[in-house]
Design an enzyme around this catalytic site. Structure first.
Site, PDB file in Angstrom:
ATOM      1  N   LYS A  33     -10.620  -0.037  -1.912  1.00 57.04           N
ATOM      2  CA  LYS A  33     -10.654  -0.490  -0.512  1.00 57.04           C
ATOM      3  C   LYS A  33     -12.036  -0.305   0.114  1.00 57.04           C
ATOM      4  O   LYS A  33     -12.604   0.787   0.103  1.00 57.04           O
ATOM      5  CB  LYS A  33      -9.599   0.286   0.276  1.00 57.04           C
ATOM      6  CG  LYS A  33      -9.354  -0.219   1.692  1.00 57.04           C
ATOM      7  CD  LYS A  33      -8.239   0.597   2.332  1.00 57.04           C
ATOM      8  CE  LYS A  33      -7.909   0.124   3.734  1.00 57.04           C
ATOM      9  NZ  LYS A  33      -6.892   1.002   4.366  1.00 57.04           N
ATOM     10  N   GLU A  48       0.846  -1.189   0.000  1.00 53.46           N
ATOM     11  CA  GLU A  48       0.000   0.000   0.000  1.00 53.46           C
ATOM     12  C   GLU A  48       0.889   1.249   0.000  1.00 53.46           C
ATOM     13  O   GLU A  48       1.944   1.268   0.629  1.00 53.46           O
ATOM     14  CB  GLU A  48      -0.883  -0.023   1.249  1.00 53.46           C
ATOM     15  CG  GLU A  48      -1.907   1.084   1.320  1.00 53.46           C
ATOM     16  CD  GLU A  48      -2.768   0.994   2.562  1.00 53.46           C
ATOM     17  OE1 GLU A  48      -3.896   1.509   2.540  1.00 53.46           O
ATOM     18  OE2 GLU A  48      -2.301   0.411   3.575  1.00 53.46           O
ATOM     19  N   CYS A  87      -4.787  -3.875   3.205  1.00 57.84           N
ATOM     20  CA  CYS A  87      -4.465  -3.510   4.591  1.00 57.84           C
ATOM     21  C   CYS A  87      -5.571  -3.801   5.607  1.00 57.84           C
ATOM     22  O   CYS A  87      -5.756  -4.933   6.018  1.00 57.84           O
ATOM     23  CB  CYS A  87      -4.050  -2.032   4.627  1.00 57.84           C
ATOM     24  SG  CYS A  87      -3.104  -1.567   6.109  1.00 57.84           S
TER      25      CYS A  87
END
Length: 308
Positions: free
Chosen positions: A128, A56, A169
């Site tokens: 995300k 990321e 993440c």
């Protein structure tokens, strides 16, 4: 029971493939970040890697969210095109994410994870889902939603060497998402991250291994490591500590074994993934067919009585 023995023979298109996962200390110097990525692509090609994964914020890590918004690019802009050209030049599948994707007529961005094939074609874009709005105990506060718009779709990318489940993440903390990706056919879970130090020390490895075990998938977890933009913090007289990422880039097999781990510096780790081994695990312990979604995955689920 012990894990099944690995076997390189399989009826899949490519059952035994070498992958690479990169650990970085990205900064606000986009050109320097790109140069490091280019070096890793060259090294990966020389090492016979087929899929190369970056963490990321691989392209940019600013001092604050304002700088991330200012850096954000359209996916058709020259910045991303440079990275796509690396896939073509080095004959690699690339996992690029998260990338700061610019939104039209908005002061916010998306956190996008982009999958590129060796022909330079974008095969999947995941935005995300879970935004990091957290006050870390004894650590920093994060408000990703203050500058980022959440996505609304799961993404699985089919490749000749296995099906990729694409995440970023903080998604790691939501096992329902990974179970859904498994049901969609994922075999290799990609989890690029920039984990905080406090949470990383306690949770990073155990969560990664849990996602691998629960879903009987390989997990490739590219991570940011170390202190970012140290020179800028010191040079600009900042009164707060510079951002620091936990690191510990890992490759985990479907039995939950860590088969490759980075040290605490930027670099490349590699491992071979054997899908015939994955299938043996799934056949010997068919947890997916035992899943009682009719009870606990339904909106009509109800609690039973404790009475005898």
């Amino acid at each position: 029971p012990p894990p099944p023995k690995m076997d390189s023979k399989s009826d899949s298109v490519v059952s035994n493939v070498k992958v690479g996962v990169v650990q970085m200390t990205s900064s606000s110097d986009a050109a320097r970040n790109y140069d490091f990525v280019a070096q890793m692509c060259q090294k990966a090609q020389e090492d016979g890697v087929v899929l190369l994964c970056f963490p990321e914020n691989f392209a940019f890590m600013g001092l604050n969210s304002k700088e991330s918004v200012e850096f954000a690019q359209n996916l058709g802009d020259d910045m991303l095109e440079k990275y796509i050209n690396l896939a073509k030049k080095h004959n690699l599948w690339l996992s690029l994410g998260g990338f700061q994707e610019k939104l039209p007529k908005s002061d916010k961005i998306r956190n996008a994870h982009i999958i590129v094939n060796p022909s330079g074609e974008i095969c999947g874009i995941y935005r995300k889902l879970h935004l990091f709005n957290v006050d870390v105990p004894g650590g920093r506060s994060f408000r990703e939603s203050s500058f980022t718009v959440a996505g609304d779709k799961l993404v699985k990318v089919n490749t000749p060497f296995g099906n990729l489940g694409v995440t970023i993440c903080y998604d790691l903390r939501f096992p329902e998402m990974f179970a859904s990706l498994r049901r969609l056919g994922s075999e290799i879970l990609l989890i690029p991250a920039a984990f905080a130090m406090k949470t990383g020390m306690s949770h990073w490895e155990v969560l990664l291994r849990s996602r691998a075990i629960e879903n009987q998938c390989y997990v490739l977890a590219a991570a940011q490591v170390g202190r970012h933009n140290v020179g800028r913090y010191e040079g600009e007289g900042k009164k707060f500590a510079c951002r620091e990422s936990f690191g510990d880039t890992l490759i985990v097999d479907p039995w939950g074994k860590v088969i490759s781990r980075a040290s605490n510096v930027p670099g490349l780790i590699t491992a071979r993934l054997d899908l015939s081994y994955l299938r043996k695990i799934r056949q010997s312990m068919p947890v997916e067919s035992h899943r009682r979604g009719d009870v606990y995955c339904s909106s009509k689920s109800s609690l039973g009585s404790a009475s005898i």
